[in-house]
Design a protein around this motif. Structure first.
Motif, short mmCIF file in Angstrom:
data_model
loop_
_atom_site.label_atom_id
_atom_site.label_comp_id
_atom_site.label_asym_id
_atom_site.label_seq_id
_atom_site.Cartn_x
_atom_site.Cartn_y
_atom_site.Cartn_z
N ARG A 266 3.15 14.55 6.38
CA ARG A 266 1.78 14.57 6.93
C ARG A 266 1.65 15.64 8.00
O ARG A 266 2.58 15.88 8.78
CB ARG A 266 1.43 13.21 7.54
N ILE B 159 4.19 7.12 -2.27
CA ILE B 159 5.13 7.13 -1.14
C ILE B 159 4.85 5.93 -0.25
O ILE B 159 3.70 5.68 0.11
CB ILE B 159 4.96 8.42 -0.29
N GLU B 160 5.91 5.19 0.07
CA GLU B 160 5.77 4.09 1.02
C GLU B 160 7.06 3.95 1.82
O GLU B 160 7.84 4.89 1.87
CB GLU B 160 5.30 2.79 0.34
N MET B 161 7.30 2.78 2.42
CA MET B 161 8.36 2.74 3.42
C MET B 161 9.36 1.58 3.29
O MET B 161 10.10 1.31 4.24
CB MET B 161 7.74 2.70 4.83
N ARG C 173 -2.38 12.24 -1.76
CA ARG C 173 -1.81 13.06 -0.71
C ARG C 173 -1.97 14.56 -0.95
O ARG C 173 -1.85 15.35 -0.01
CB ARG C 173 -0.33 12.68 -0.51
N GLN D 195 6.65 11.68 5.62
CA GLN D 195 5.88 11.69 4.37
C GLN D 195 5.13 13.01 4.21
O GLN D 195 4.19 13.12 3.41
CB GLN D 195 4.91 10.50 4.33
N THR E 243 0.86 -1.18 0.00
CA THR E 243 0.00 0.00 0.00
C THR E 243 0.90 1.23 0.00
O THR E 243 2.09 1.14 0.31
CB THR E 243 -0.89 0.02 1.26
N SER E 244 0.32 2.37 -0.34
CA SER E 244 1.12 3.59 -0.41
C SER E 244 0.19 4.79 -0.43
O SER E 244 -1.03 4.65 -0.56
CB SER E 244 1.96 3.57 -1.70
N GLY E 245 0.78 5.96 -0.31
CA GLY E 245 0.04 7.20 -0.49
C GLY E 245 0.29 7.68 -1.91
O GLY E 245 1.44 7.76 -2.34
N LEU F 200 -3.65 4.42 -1.56
CA LEU F 200 -4.88 4.41 -0.74
C LEU F 200 -5.57 5.76 -0.74
O LEU F 200 -6.75 5.86 -0.40
CB LEU F 200 -4.54 4.01 0.71
N LEU F 201 -4.81 6.81 -1.04
CA LEU F 201 -5.37 8.17 -1.02
C LEU F 201 -4.51 9.03 -1.93
O LEU F 201 -3.45 8.60 -2.37
CB LEU F 201 -5.40 8.72 0.41
N PHE G 139 5.93 7.39 8.56
CA PHE G 139 4.63 7.53 7.91
C PHE G 139 4.12 8.97 8.03
O PHE G 139 3.40 9.45 7.15
CB PHE G 139 3.65 6.57 8.59
N1 URA Z 1 1.49 3.62 3.30
C1 URA Z 1 2.35 4.65 3.39
O1 URA Z 1 3.53 4.47 3.66
N2 URA Z 1 1.87 5.89 3.18
C2 URA Z 1 0.57 6.13 2.91
O2 URA Z 1 0.19 7.30 2.75
C3 URA Z 1 -0.31 5.03 2.83
C4 URA Z 1 0.18 3.78 3.03
#
Ligand code: URA
Ligand code: R2B
Length: 282
Positions: A191, A219-221, A247, A189, A113-115, A244-245, A185
């Motif tokens: 946020r 963006i993920e980790m 950003r 990222q 998953t990611s943003g 998932l969204l 996260f």
């Molecule tokens: N995983 C992430 O690292 N970032 C997100 O915004 C959603 C899922």
């Protein structure tokens, strides 16, 4: 070594016959959550029409709760937890496992998953390059107190093949783009909804805009160390993450549980199609 203990898998070359257990592995799929990787193993079991019940597949790493691992035919499904340290420990032991088992021509996928950055929620991103916080295609590993920089380019052929699979499926949008890998996260990222927040809404948007201009689409980790280790060890690899969204539109993941479950199945559906094509099943 006389014996190699893969400590975090609870497996060892002395107590387990790794060539017999894993020698026919051709596809390894890794993802953060233990439950999701169990669901993926069951899904692949049905997709490959394997004998027995999908519900009966056993966790090969049941001796530890660090990671879970399932084998369905030529497919291995493993969880890696969240973040670079967690996935990197798993990858060291996985790459040694594939070596001990004498596996050849294995393709490794991260399904995650990611943003999204400027993408509609639900869009699947196949990573071109994994990039760092400054949008550089590199991963920095500290070794003996010195920074070692490794390239994070992924296999172009596999990425293009995955995009073609998405064209054939026509069920969800898929793009190829750069993936930014962060160590956090929240602030990491950009946020504004974490416990700490040290910047303005305008500064956040400016950073995301710069990321977008550098080709970043999500963006993920974990992608940077995943790409760097696979490349350094000569393993073909791809990163497939659903956004998932968007950003640019917010920080909180607000979609319903059911919508999120469906989004998380998208990378699985795409990689399953890839695997079935490679096996000549479709
Ligand atoms: N995983 C992430 O690292 N970032 C997100 O915004 C959603 C899922
Ligand atoms: C995506 O999702 C997790 C954070 O929610 C993290 O493991 C990642 O890369």
């Amino acid at each position: 070594m006389e014996e190699d203990i893969l400590y975090h898998f609870s497996l060892s070359t002395k107590t387990h016959n790794l060539p017999e257990m894993f020698g026919d592995t051709k596809f390894v799929c890794v993802g953060g959550s233990a439950n999701r990787m169990k669901a993926f193993a069951r899904f692949m079991h049905r997709q490959l029409n394997l004998p027995g019940l999908p519900e009966d597949i056993k966790d090969i790493c049941e001796g530890t709760d660090r990671y879970c691992m399932y084998k369905v035919g030529p497919v291995l499904s493993i969880s890696h937890g969240m973040g670079v340290p967690s996935i990197s420990i798993m990858l060291h032991e996985l790459i040694k496992l594939l070596y001990h088992a004498q596996c050849c021509d294995v393709v490794l996928f991260r399904l995650g998953t990611s943003g999204g950055v400027g993408l509609a929620p639900g869009t699947v991103v196949v990573t071109d390059k994994a990039v760092d916080y400054a949008f550089r295609p590199q991963f920095e590993q500290v070794v003996l107190g010195k920074v070692v920089t490794r390239s994070t380019e992924l296999d172009e052929g596999v990425a293009n093949e995955l995009l073609k699979c998405s064209d054939e499926l026509q069920t969800f949008p898929t793009v190829i783009g750069n993936t930014m890998c962060t160590d956090d996260f929240y602030e990491g990222q950009g946020r504004l909804d974490g416990a700490l927040c040290s910047f303005s809404h305008e500064e956040k948007l400016e950073y995301l805009r710069k990321a977008y201009e550098a080709g970043v689409r999500n963006i993920e980790m974990e992608s940077a160390v995943f790409a760097a280790m696979c490349r350094a060890c000569g393993v073909k690899a791809a990163v497939v993450c659903v956004a998932l969204l968007n950003r640019f539109e917010g920080d909180q993941v607000t979609s319903s549980h059911d919508v999120l479950v469906e989004y998380q199945q998208r990378p699985q559906v795409l990689v399953s199609h890839f695997i079935k094509k490679r096996l000549g099943l479709i």
